[in-house]
Design a protein around this motif. Structure first.
Motif, PDB file in Angstrom:
ATOM      1  N   LEU A 192      -7.252  -0.441   0.481  1.00 47.31           N
ATOM      2  CA  LEU A 192      -7.598  -0.053  -0.886  1.00 47.31           C
ATOM      3  C   LEU A 192      -8.564   1.126  -0.907  1.00 47.31           C
ATOM      4  O   LEU A 192      -8.439   2.045  -1.717  1.00 47.31           O
ATOM      5  N   GLN A 193      -9.532   1.086  -0.004  1.00 44.09           N
ATOM      6  CA  GLN A 193     -10.591   2.090   0.005  1.00 44.09           C
ATOM      7  C   GLN A 193     -10.066   3.481   0.326  1.00 44.09           C
ATOM      8  O   GLN A 193     -10.593   4.485  -0.162  1.00 44.09           O
ATOM      9  N   HIS A 194      -9.021   3.555   1.125  1.00 44.82           N
ATOM     10  CA  HIS A 194      -8.469   4.849   1.531  1.00 44.82           C
ATOM     11  C   HIS A 194      -7.126   5.143   0.858  1.00 44.82           C
ATOM     12  O   HIS A 194      -6.431   6.078   1.239  1.00 44.82           O
ATOM     13  N   SER A 195      -6.790   4.354  -0.142  1.00 42.19           N
ATOM     14  CA  SER A 195      -5.479   4.463  -0.768  1.00 42.19           C
ATOM     15  C   SER A 195      -5.269   5.809  -1.467  1.00 42.19           C
ATOM     16  O   SER A 195      -6.168   6.349  -2.106  1.00 42.19           O
ATOM     17  N   ASN A 196      -4.050   6.301  -1.362  1.00 45.66           N
ATOM     18  CA  ASN A 196      -3.642   7.502  -2.093  1.00 45.66           C
ATOM     19  C   ASN A 196      -3.080   7.143  -3.466  1.00 45.66           C
ATOM     20  O   ASN A 196      -2.648   8.012  -4.202  1.00 45.66           O
ATOM     21  N   ALA A 197      -3.082   5.854  -3.817  1.00 46.29           N
ATOM     22  CA  ALA A 197      -2.621   5.447  -5.145  1.00 46.29           C
ATOM     23  C   ALA A 197      -3.681   5.806  -6.184  1.00 46.29           C
ATOM     24  O   ALA A 197      -4.871   5.563  -5.985  1.00 46.29           O
ATOM     25  N   ASP A 198      -3.245   6.369  -7.278  1.00 49.33           N
ATOM     26  CA  ASP A 198      -4.159   6.815  -8.332  1.00 49.33           C
ATOM     27  C   ASP A 198      -4.437   5.661  -9.296  1.00 49.33           C
ATOM     28  O   ASP A 198      -4.174   5.742 -10.492  1.00 49.33           O
ATOM     29  N   TYR A 199      -5.005   4.587  -8.757  1.00 47.98           N
ATOM     30  CA  TYR A 199      -5.284   3.407  -9.584  1.00 47.98           C
ATOM     31  C   TYR A 199      -6.609   3.557 -10.322  1.00 47.98           C
ATOM     32  O   TYR A 199      -7.396   4.452 -10.049  1.00 47.98           O
ATOM     33  N   ARG A 200      -6.863   2.632 -11.259  1.00 48.01           N
ATOM     34  CA  ARG A 200      -8.083   2.664 -12.064  1.00 48.01           C
ATOM     35  C   ARG A 200      -8.737   1.279 -12.080  1.00 48.01           C
ATOM     36  O   ARG A 200      -8.041   0.271 -12.176  1.00 48.01           O
ATOM     37  N   VAL A 201     -10.047   1.256 -11.989  1.00 44.98           N
ATOM     38  CA  VAL A 201     -10.778  -0.009 -12.059  1.00 44.98           C
ATOM     39  C   VAL A 201     -11.923   0.063 -13.075  1.00 44.98           C
ATOM     40  O   VAL A 201     -12.771  -0.829 -13.134  1.00 44.98           O
ATOM     41  N   GLY A 202     -11.981   1.125 -13.858  1.00 45.66           N
ATOM     42  CA  GLY A 202     -13.006   1.254 -14.879  1.00 45.66           C
ATOM     43  C   GLY A 202     -14.405   1.316 -14.291  1.00 45.66           C
ATOM     44  O   GLY A 202     -14.634   1.944 -13.252  1.00 45.66           O
ATOM     45  N   ALA A 203     -15.339   0.633 -14.937  1.00 46.09           N
ATOM     46  CA  ALA A 203     -16.744   0.665 -14.507  1.00 46.09           C
ATOM     47  C   ALA A 203     -16.952   0.008 -13.147  1.00 46.09           C
ATOM     48  O   ALA A 203     -17.999   0.223 -12.510  1.00 46.09           O
ATOM     49  N   LEU A 204     -15.975  -0.755 -12.669  1.00 44.93           N
ATOM     50  CA  LEU A 204     -16.111  -1.404 -11.356  1.00 44.93           C
ATOM     51  C   LEU A 204     -16.188  -0.384 -10.222  1.00 44.93           C
ATOM     52  O   LEU A 204     -16.597  -0.728  -9.112  1.00 44.93           O
ATOM     53  N   LYS A 205     -15.807   0.865 -10.509  1.00 47.36           N
ATOM     54  CA  LYS A 205     -15.896   1.892  -9.460  1.00 47.36           C
ATOM     55  C   LYS A 205     -17.339   2.160  -9.042  1.00 47.36           C
ATOM     56  O   LYS A 205     -17.588   2.744  -7.983  1.00 47.36           O
ATOM     57  N   TYR A 206     -18.301   1.728  -9.864  1.00 46.14           N
ATOM     58  CA  TYR A 206     -19.706   1.887  -9.521  1.00 46.14           C
ATOM     59  C   TYR A 206     -20.239   0.723  -8.695  1.00 46.14           C
ATOM     60  O   TYR A 206     -21.371   0.772  -8.204  1.00 46.14           O
ATOM     61  N   VAL A 207     -19.416  -0.314  -8.541  1.00 46.91           N
ATOM     62  CA  VAL A 207     -19.855  -1.522  -7.826  1.00 46.91           C
ATOM     63  C   VAL A 207     -18.993  -1.801  -6.597  1.00 46.91           C
ATOM     64  O   VAL A 207     -19.512  -2.157  -5.540  1.00 46.91           O
ATOM     65  N   LEU A 208     -17.677  -1.653  -6.753  1.00 45.43           N
ATOM     66  CA  LEU A 208     -16.759  -1.937  -5.654  1.00 45.43           C
ATOM     67  C   LEU A 208     -16.475  -0.665  -4.857  1.00 45.43           C
ATOM     68  O   LEU A 208     -16.319   0.416  -5.423  1.00 45.43           O
ATOM     69  N   ALA A 209     -16.406  -0.807  -3.549  1.00 44.32           N
ATOM     70  CA  ALA A 209     -16.197   0.345  -2.665  1.00 44.32           C
ATOM     71  C   ALA A 209     -14.703   0.643  -2.560  1.00 44.32           C
ATOM     72  O   ALA A 209     -14.049   0.273  -1.584  1.00 44.32           O
ATOM     73  N   LEU A 210     -14.179   1.330  -3.567  1.00 45.57           N
ATOM     74  CA  LEU A 210     -12.753   1.632  -3.621  1.00 45.57           C
ATOM     75  C   LEU A 210     -12.527   3.139  -3.497  1.00 45.57           C
ATOM     76  O   LEU A 210     -13.451   3.896  -3.227  1.00 45.57           O
ATOM     77  N   ASN A 211     -11.278   3.571  -3.666  1.00 48.10           N
ATOM     78  CA  ASN A 211     -10.943   4.947  -3.277  1.00 48.10           C
ATOM     79  C   ASN A 211     -11.620   6.038  -4.106  1.00 48.10           C
ATOM     80  O   ASN A 211     -11.927   7.115  -3.591  1.00 48.10           O
ATOM     81  N   GLU A 212     -11.862   5.780  -5.397  1.00 50.82           N
ATOM     82  CA  GLU A 212     -12.485   6.813  -6.231  1.00 50.82           C
ATOM     83  C   GLU A 212     -13.844   7.245  -5.681  1.00 50.82           C
ATOM     84  O   GLU A 212     -14.200   8.421  -5.716  1.00 50.82           O
ATOM     85  N   GLY A 213     -14.605   6.282  -5.176  1.00 50.71           N
ATOM     86  CA  GLY A 213     -15.910   6.603  -4.607  1.00 50.71           C
ATOM     87  C   GLY A 213     -15.845   7.002  -3.157  1.00 50.71           C
ATOM     88  O   GLY A 213     -16.619   7.856  -2.699  1.00 50.71           O
ATOM     89  N   HIS A 214     -14.904   6.392  -2.409  1.00 48.83           N
ATOM     90  CA  HIS A 214     -14.892   6.632  -0.966  1.00 48.83           C
ATOM     91  C   HIS A 214     -14.383   8.022  -0.610  1.00 48.83           C
ATOM     92  O   HIS A 214     -14.675   8.522   0.479  1.00 48.83           O
ATOM     93  N   ARG A 215     -13.638   8.649  -1.500  1.00 48.38           N
ATOM     94  CA  ARG A 215     -13.204  10.021  -1.213  1.00 48.38           C
ATOM     95  C   ARG A 215     -14.407  10.938  -1.002  1.00 48.38           C
ATOM     96  O   ARG A 215     -14.355  11.858  -0.187  1.00 48.38           O
ATOM     97  N   PHE A 216     -15.497  10.692  -1.719  1.00 44.52           N
ATOM     98  CA  PHE A 216     -16.702  11.514  -1.550  1.00 44.52           C
ATOM     99  C   PHE A 216     -17.267  11.380  -0.137  1.00 44.52           C
ATOM    100  O   PHE A 216     -17.861  12.308   0.393  1.00 44.52           O
ATOM    101  N   HIS A 217     -17.070  10.214   0.453  1.00 47.94           N
ATOM    102  CA  HIS A 217     -17.571   9.974   1.808  1.00 47.94           C
ATOM    103  C   HIS A 217     -16.818  10.820   2.833  1.00 47.94           C
ATOM    104  O   HIS A 217     -17.352  11.085   3.917  1.00 47.94           O
ATOM    105  N   SER A 256       0.828  -1.197   0.000  1.00 49.06           N
ATOM    106  CA  SER A 256       0.000   0.000   0.000  1.00 49.06           C
ATOM    107  C   SER A 256       0.868   1.254   0.000  1.00 49.06           C
ATOM    108  O   SER A 256       0.665   2.164  -0.814  1.00 49.06           O
ATOM    109  N   PHE A 257       1.852   1.288   0.873  1.00 48.49           N
ATOM    110  CA  PHE A 257       2.749   2.443   0.925  1.00 48.49           C
ATOM    111  C   PHE A 257       3.542   2.581  -0.370  1.00 48.49           C
ATOM    112  O   PHE A 257       3.731   3.688  -0.875  1.00 48.49           O
ATOM    113  N   ALA A 258       4.012   1.450  -0.921  1.00 49.92           N
ATOM    114  CA  ALA A 258       4.811   1.500  -2.142  1.00 49.92           C
ATOM    115  C   ALA A 258       3.988   2.034  -3.316  1.00 49.92           C
ATOM    116  O   ALA A 258       4.458   2.884  -4.083  1.00 49.92           O
TER     117      ALA A 258
END
Length: 300
Positions: A193-218, A45-47
């Motif tokens: 993963l949910q709070h990661s500062n890594a700028d990763y991409r998961v495509g359309a899965l961001k609408y289904v999986l609770a990952l960082n792109e969506g959780h930042r809004f929380h 995660s840190f790496a």
């Protein structure tokens, strides 16, 4: 290397680390191996955050490093202790052994994840609406930099409540210890993963999986604006509750995180443990300033 992190980090954690946890648990390996695996996940995660940061500033400690280590250490020890108590709990509270022991082990872990996701999500949702629960949950929302370790930063009593509600239905139907062990690792990995500062991409899965792109809004600090995307593993329940939110044009900074109503929330570990029990631990949403960047969110 950046492309590897951008597209390979999430599969590595969800399939590689979680898969290894399931394999180790299925063979009855020592729990020390699971602890070692969790240490690998934290290191990765840190790496990843340093190779491909979303916000470089969030990689730099702001006087919160030791506090975050204390939160993570205490909470993970409590989680492992809870797993160790599963046999005793099962012997005393199991209603009937309805657990699908004949299923492949990976499917048993997946079933446990989905059931726990519902209980944890609903507890999280309630914690934003019930004052006494918010007092304890506010510790987690006091963060102003968003990185993987933040996921492990919770008041231990609130973590115990969330975990208890998530796991209780599983214990009632005979959750095996080895499945519980694998589940504990998947929870920790998901929080990273949910709070990661890594700028990763998961495509359309961001609408289904609770990952960082969506959780930042929380974690947006303004009253009501952050009451979205409560899911731990999935966003399925958010879609059903009407709490899903996503705006592809939003860019996050430290100034948008935390709690607008409590900008001077205690930052020390012991002070954060004590704050929910103090009069100052209450947080009234009405005192918060509105989101200056509020605009219509794109909801799928």
């Amino acid at each position: 290397m950046k492309s590897v992190v951008r597209y390979g980090y999430v599969p590595f954690m969800l399939l590689g680390v979680d898969g290894a946890a399931a394999a180790l648990a299925a063979t009855g390996a020592s729990k020390l191996w699971l602890v070692a695996l969790l240490a690998v996940a934290i290191s990765c995660s840190f790496a990843a955050e340093r190779v491909l940061p979303y916000e470089a500033e969030w990689n730099r400690p702001a006087g919160d490093g030791a506090r975050d280590v204390a939160h993570a250490g205490v909470n993970e020890l409590l989680l492992l202790a809870g797993v160790g108590a599963i046999p005793l709990l099962a012997a005393t509270v199991t209603v009937a052994d309805l657990w699908p022991h004949s299923w492949p082990f990976a499917l048993q872990v997946l079933a446990a994840v989905l059931v726990a996701d519902l209980g944890i999500t609903l507890t999280h949702y309630a914690s934003h609406r019930i004052g006494v629960l918010w007092r304890f949950h506010a510790v987690h929302h006091s963060v102003t930099r968003f990185y993987g370790f933040n996921g492990l930063m919770k008041h231990p009593l609130h973590q115990a409540l969330e975990t208890g509600v998530g796991v209780a239905p599983l214990v009632l139907v005979g959750l095996p210890l080895d499945v519980a062990s694998a589940l504990a690792v998947t929870v920790a990995v998901q929080l990273l993963l949910q709070h990661s500062n890594a700028d990763y991409r998961v495509g359309a899965l961001k609408y289904v999986l609770a990952l960082n792109e969506g959780h930042r809004f929380h974690h947006l600090k303004w009253a009501g604006v952050g009451d979205v995307n409560f899911g731990l593993f999935t966003l399925v329940w958010d879609h059903l509750l009407g709490t899903f939110s996503y705006d592809p044009g939003r860019r996050f900074t430290s100034g948008q995180l935390g709690m607008a109503a409590k900008p001077h929330y205690p930052t020390g570990y012991l002070a954060q443990l004590a704050e929910p029990f103090r009069a100052s631990g209450a947080c009234h949403a009405g005192s918060a300033v509105p989101d200056p960047d509020r605009r219509e969110r794109a909801v799928a």
